[in-house]
Design a protein around this motif. Structure first.
Motif, PDB file in Angstrom:
ATOM      1  N   LEU A   1      -1.169   4.846  22.396  1.00  0.00           N
ATOM      2  CA  LEU A   1      -0.897   5.584  22.129  1.00  0.00           C
ATOM      3  C   LEU A   1       0.550   6.174  22.398  1.00  0.00           C
ATOM      4  CD1 LEU A   1      -2.631   7.449  25.049  1.00  0.00           C
ATOM      5  CD2 LEU A   1      -3.706   7.848  22.589  1.00  0.00           C
ATOM      6  N   SER A   2       1.064   6.654  21.759  1.00  0.00           N
ATOM      7  CA  SER A   2       2.825   6.842  21.038  1.00  0.00           C
ATOM      8  C   SER A   2       3.823   7.489  21.895  1.00  0.00           C
ATOM      9  CB  SER A   2       3.249   7.387  20.106  1.00  0.00           C
ATOM     10  OG  SER A   2       4.955   7.128  19.864  1.00  0.00           O
ATOM     11  N   SER A   3       4.668   6.533  22.616  1.00  0.00           N
ATOM     12  CA  SER A   3       4.950   7.795  24.255  1.00  0.00           C
ATOM     13  C   SER A   3       5.552   8.672  23.999  1.00  0.00           C
ATOM     14  CB  SER A   3       5.592   6.161  24.344  1.00  0.00           C
ATOM     15  OG  SER A   3       6.991   5.525  23.883  1.00  0.00           O
ATOM     16  N   ARG A   4       6.641   8.603  22.662  1.00  0.00           N
ATOM     17  CA  ARG A   4       7.717   9.638  22.065  1.00  0.00           C
ATOM     18  C   ARG A   4       6.325  10.998  21.444  1.00  0.00           C
ATOM     19  NH1 ARG A   4      10.908   6.299  17.996  1.00  0.00           N
ATOM     20  NH2 ARG A   4      11.466   5.076  19.275  1.00  0.00           N
ATOM     21  N   MET A   5       5.303  10.935  21.653  1.00  0.00           N
ATOM     22  CA  MET A   5       4.509  12.051  20.995  1.00  0.00           C
ATOM     23  C   MET A   5       3.877  12.653  22.745  1.00  0.00           C
ATOM     24  SD  MET A   5       2.852  11.233  18.222  1.00  0.00           S
ATOM     25  CE  MET A   5       1.435  12.347  17.710  1.00  0.00           C
ATOM     26  N   ARG A   6       3.297  13.971  22.897  1.00  0.00           N
ATOM     27  CA  ARG A   6       2.663  14.673  23.933  1.00  0.00           C
ATOM     28  C   ARG A   6       1.121  14.528  23.888  1.00  0.00           C
ATOM     29  NH1 ARG A   6       6.207  17.643  27.416  1.00  0.00           N
ATOM     30  NH2 ARG A   6       8.326  18.036  26.262  1.00  0.00           N
ATOM     31  N   ILE A   7       0.597  14.586  24.895  1.00  0.00           N
ATOM     32  CA  ILE A   7      -0.802  14.648  24.269  1.00  0.00           C
ATOM     33  C   ILE A   7      -1.305  15.279  23.716  1.00  0.00           C
ATOM     34  CG2 ILE A   7      -3.037  14.170  25.727  1.00  0.00           C
ATOM     35  CD1 ILE A   7      -0.851  12.256  26.745  1.00  0.00           C
ATOM     36  N   SER A   8      -1.020  16.622  23.435  1.00  0.00           N
ATOM     37  CA  SER A   8      -1.567  18.100  22.417  1.00  0.00           C
ATOM     38  C   SER A   8      -1.414  17.031  21.123  1.00  0.00           C
ATOM     39  CB  SER A   8      -0.538  19.330  22.729  1.00  0.00           C
ATOM     40  OG  SER A   8       0.443  19.152  22.829  1.00  0.00           O
ATOM     41  N   ASP A   9      -0.415  16.475  20.462  1.00  0.00           N
ATOM     42  CA  ASP A   9      -0.001  16.154  19.497  1.00  0.00           C
ATOM     43  C   ASP A   9      -0.593  14.527  19.515  1.00  0.00           C
ATOM     44  OD1 ASP A   9       1.882  18.473  19.148  1.00  0.00           O
ATOM     45  OD2 ASP A   9       3.501  16.881  20.143  1.00  0.00           O
TER      46      ASP A   9
ATOM     47  N   VAL B   1     -13.541  15.715  27.004  1.00  0.00           N
ATOM     48  CA  VAL B   1     -13.265  14.313  28.439  1.00  0.00           C
ATOM     49  C   VAL B   1     -12.775  14.206  29.258  1.00  0.00           C
ATOM     50  CG1 VAL B   1     -12.677  13.268  25.967  1.00  0.00           C
ATOM     51  CG2 VAL B   1     -10.599  13.955  27.156  1.00  0.00           C
ATOM     52  N   SER B   2     -12.973  15.939  29.966  1.00  0.00           N
ATOM     53  CA  SER B   2     -12.148  15.981  31.572  1.00  0.00           C
ATOM     54  C   SER B   2     -10.907  15.782  31.928  1.00  0.00           C
ATOM     55  CB  SER B   2     -12.981  15.358  32.445  1.00  0.00           C
ATOM     56  OG  SER B   2     -14.388  15.537  32.431  1.00  0.00           O
ATOM     57  N   LEU B   3      -9.845  16.820  30.579  1.00  0.00           N
ATOM     58  CA  LEU B   3      -8.461  16.661  31.132  1.00  0.00           C
ATOM     59  C   LEU B   3      -8.012  18.140  30.588  1.00  0.00           C
ATOM     60  CD1 LEU B   3      -7.519  13.761  28.955  1.00  0.00           C
ATOM     61  CD2 LEU B   3      -7.941  13.896  31.542  1.00  0.00           C
ATOM     62  N   ASP B   4      -8.170  19.089  31.444  1.00  0.00           N
ATOM     63  CA  ASP B   4      -8.043  20.365  31.322  1.00  0.00           C
ATOM     64  C   ASP B   4      -6.475  20.409  30.767  1.00  0.00           C
ATOM     65  OD1 ASP B   4      -6.268  22.626  31.743  1.00  0.00           O
ATOM     66  OD2 ASP B   4      -6.800  22.707  33.832  1.00  0.00           O
ATOM     67  N   PRO B   5      -6.875  20.728  29.387  1.00  0.00           N
ATOM     68  CA  PRO B   5      -5.229  21.077  28.545  1.00  0.00           C
ATOM     69  C   PRO B   5      -4.010  22.022  28.876  1.00  0.00           C
ATOM     70  CG  PRO B   5      -6.762  22.241  27.512  1.00  0.00           C
ATOM     71  CD  PRO B   5      -7.963  21.645  28.617  1.00  0.00           C
ATOM     72  N   LYS B   6      -4.863  22.761  29.320  1.00  0.00           N
ATOM     73  CA  LYS B   6      -3.298  23.587  30.500  1.00  0.00           C
ATOM     74  C   LYS B   6      -2.502  22.670  31.026  1.00  0.00           C
ATOM     75  CE  LYS B   6      -5.269  27.791  30.526  1.00  0.00           C
ATOM     76  NZ  LYS B   6      -6.280  28.912  31.862  1.00  0.00           N
ATOM     77  N   LYS B   7      -3.522  21.519  32.067  1.00  0.00           N
ATOM     78  CA  LYS B   7      -3.058  20.431  32.769  1.00  0.00           C
ATOM     79  C   LYS B   7      -2.080  19.318  32.418  1.00  0.00           C
ATOM     80  CE  LYS B   7      -3.798  17.396  37.150  1.00  0.00           C
ATOM     81  NZ  LYS B   7      -4.803  16.796  37.848  1.00  0.00           N
ATOM     82  N   TYR B   8      -2.522  18.964  30.747  1.00  0.00           N
ATOM     83  CA  TYR B   8      -2.590  17.924  30.359  1.00  0.00           C
ATOM     84  C   TYR B   8      -1.156  17.614  28.919  1.00  0.00           C
ATOM     85  CZ  TYR B   8      -4.741  15.022  34.105  1.00  0.00           C
ATOM     86  OH  TYR B   8      -5.867  14.344  35.379  1.00  0.00           O
ATOM     87  N   ALA B   9      -1.722  18.891  28.198  1.00  0.00           N
ATOM     88  CA  ALA B   9      -1.561  18.816  27.071  1.00  0.00           C
ATOM     89  C   ALA B   9      -0.206  18.669  26.638  1.00  0.00           C
ATOM     90  CB  ALA B   9      -1.894  20.351  25.934  1.00  0.00           C
ATOM     91  N   MET B  10       1.132  18.677  27.315  1.00  0.00           N
ATOM     92  CA  MET B  10       2.019  18.978  27.143  1.00  0.00           C
ATOM     93  C   MET B  10       3.123  17.465  28.088  1.00  0.00           C
ATOM     94  SD  MET B  10       2.750  21.492  25.619  1.00  0.00           S
ATOM     95  CE  MET B  10       4.353  21.110  25.472  1.00  0.00           C
ATOM     96  N   ARG B  11       1.972  16.555  28.104  1.00  0.00           N
ATOM     97  CA  ARG B  11       2.476  15.424  29.140  1.00  0.00           C
ATOM     98  C   ARG B  11       2.473  14.647  28.611  1.00  0.00           C
ATOM     99  NH1 ARG B  11      -0.381  14.228  35.222  1.00  0.00           N
ATOM    100  NH2 ARG B  11      -0.546  16.228  36.239  1.00  0.00           N
ATOM    101  N   PHE B  12       3.312  13.437  28.139  1.00  0.00           N
ATOM    102  CA  PHE B  12       3.623  12.169  27.988  1.00  0.00           C
ATOM    103  C   PHE B  12       2.865  10.732  28.449  1.00  0.00           C
ATOM    104  CE2 PHE B  12       7.329  14.392  26.854  1.00  0.00           C
ATOM    105  CZ  PHE B  12       7.882  14.128  25.848  1.00  0.00           C
ATOM    106  N   PRO B  13       2.040  10.327  27.600  1.00  0.00           N
ATOM    107  CA  PRO B  13       1.260   8.976  28.003  1.00  0.00           C
ATOM    108  C   PRO B  13       1.908   8.701  28.987  1.00  0.00           C
ATOM    109  CG  PRO B  13       1.243   9.149  25.555  1.00  0.00           C
ATOM    110  CD  PRO B  13       2.731  10.311  26.350  1.00  0.00           C
ATOM    111  N   HIS B  14       3.092   7.882  29.487  1.00  0.00           N
ATOM    112  CA  HIS B  14       3.631   7.493  30.824  1.00  0.00           C
ATOM    113  C   HIS B  14       2.866   7.990  31.509  1.00  0.00           C
ATOM    114  CE1 HIS B  14       7.267  10.035  30.353  1.00  0.00           C
ATOM    115  NE2 HIS B  14       6.843   9.713  31.119  1.00  0.00           N
ATOM    116  N   GLU B  15       2.964   9.038  31.422  1.00  0.00           N
ATOM    117  CA  GLU B  15       3.154  10.543  33.231  1.00  0.00           C
ATOM    118  C   GLU B  15       1.109  10.773  33.392  1.00  0.00           C
ATOM    119  OE1 GLU B  15       5.475  14.316  33.180  1.00  0.00           O
ATOM    120  OE2 GLU B  15       4.721  13.870  31.177  1.00  0.00           O
TER     121      GLU B  15
END
Length: 263
Positions: free
Chosen positions: A99-107, A136-150
């Protein structure tokens, strides 16, 4: 079940010249039915991941044919191959490096849709991304804008599953997806994959070096040794009555491990 994939006489070698080339796949043939979970097991360097990468169009075989969903993919390239590429997705082994560290989860989850050009409407793409994350049980509101390192390792691997799901494939190649997870997270991921298999009828080629993971998960087993399939059959049958010496050694090691846990 109907036939989804048929691989015949697959060959692959690496090296710059004929003298330098080393054969990784000698003569690999197998089939996979719609909705079936098939395990591909072997030691490191046996060629398991090479089989997966060829199926996912990340590498090209040197020889052999691949029939998928009634079509010959062997010589297809460019746009013609892309039509089928969206139906064969891959979950990679490393939830950190894949997973690219520069991209948000949604991207990251949206990226396969853009690559495959399977959904032009941005609003519909966002809906597909949210749906995949929820599966996959990841709430979009919680995870979509995060980065992989989070995210934790288990959460990152779920993002990898969402990336594979978003194109609504018929086959997912799972390349040792649990090898970098601890025992509890491995079980969680297998339960998730089994649930998605039942819900959507997705077939899996489950690549692993750990035969214990295939029990209760894979319906059939293929044992790869020195570039060839040396054992295959229903999982319980292969485990209870192995034919090839390599498979016998795998089963003996599994029994020793199980006995040590019981002591």
């Amino acid at each position: 079940m109907s036939l989804l994939l048929n691989v015949d006489s697959l060959r692959k070698a690496y090296g710059q010249t004929k003298k330098e080339k080393t054969a990784v796949l000698e003569d690999v043939s197998f089939s996979l039915q719609c909705g079936e979970i098939v395990g591909l097991i072997g030691a490191s360097g046996a060629g398991k991941s090479t089989v997966g990468r060829i199926l996912a169009s990340l590498e090209q075989q040197d020889a052999g044919t691949i029939w998928f969903d009634g079509c010959d993919l062997t010589d297809l390239t460019g746009k013609k191959r892309r039509v089928f590429a969206k139906d064969i997705q891959m979950i990679f082994q490393d939830p950190y490096g894949s997973l690219s560290s520069r991209m948000r989860i949604s991207d990251l989850v949206e990226e396969p849709l853009l690559i495959q050009k399977s959904e032009k409407d941005p609003a519909k793409r966002r809906m597909r991304v949210e749906e995949a994350l929820e599966l996959v049980s990841l709430d979009p509101k919680k995870y979509a804008m995060r980065f992989p390192h989070e995210l934790s390792g288990g959460e990152r691997q779920r993002v990898g599953v969402a990336r594979a799901l978003v194109c609504r494939p018929k086959l997912i190649v799972c390349d040792e997806p649990t090898s970098m997870l601890d025992t509890s997270l491995r079980l969680e991921l297998l339960v998730l994959l089994k649930k998605l298999n039942k819900q959507f009828g997705i077939a899996y080629l489950f690549i692993t070096h750990d035969i214990a993971l295939t029990k209760g998960f894979c319906q059939r087993l293929l044992v790869l040794y020195e570039g060839r399939i040396v054992d295959q059959g229903e999982t319980d049958s292969v485990i209870e009555q192995p034919d090839h010496p390599f498979t016998i050694r795998l089963i003996e090691a599994l029994k020793k491990l199980e006995n040590s846990k019981g002591e």
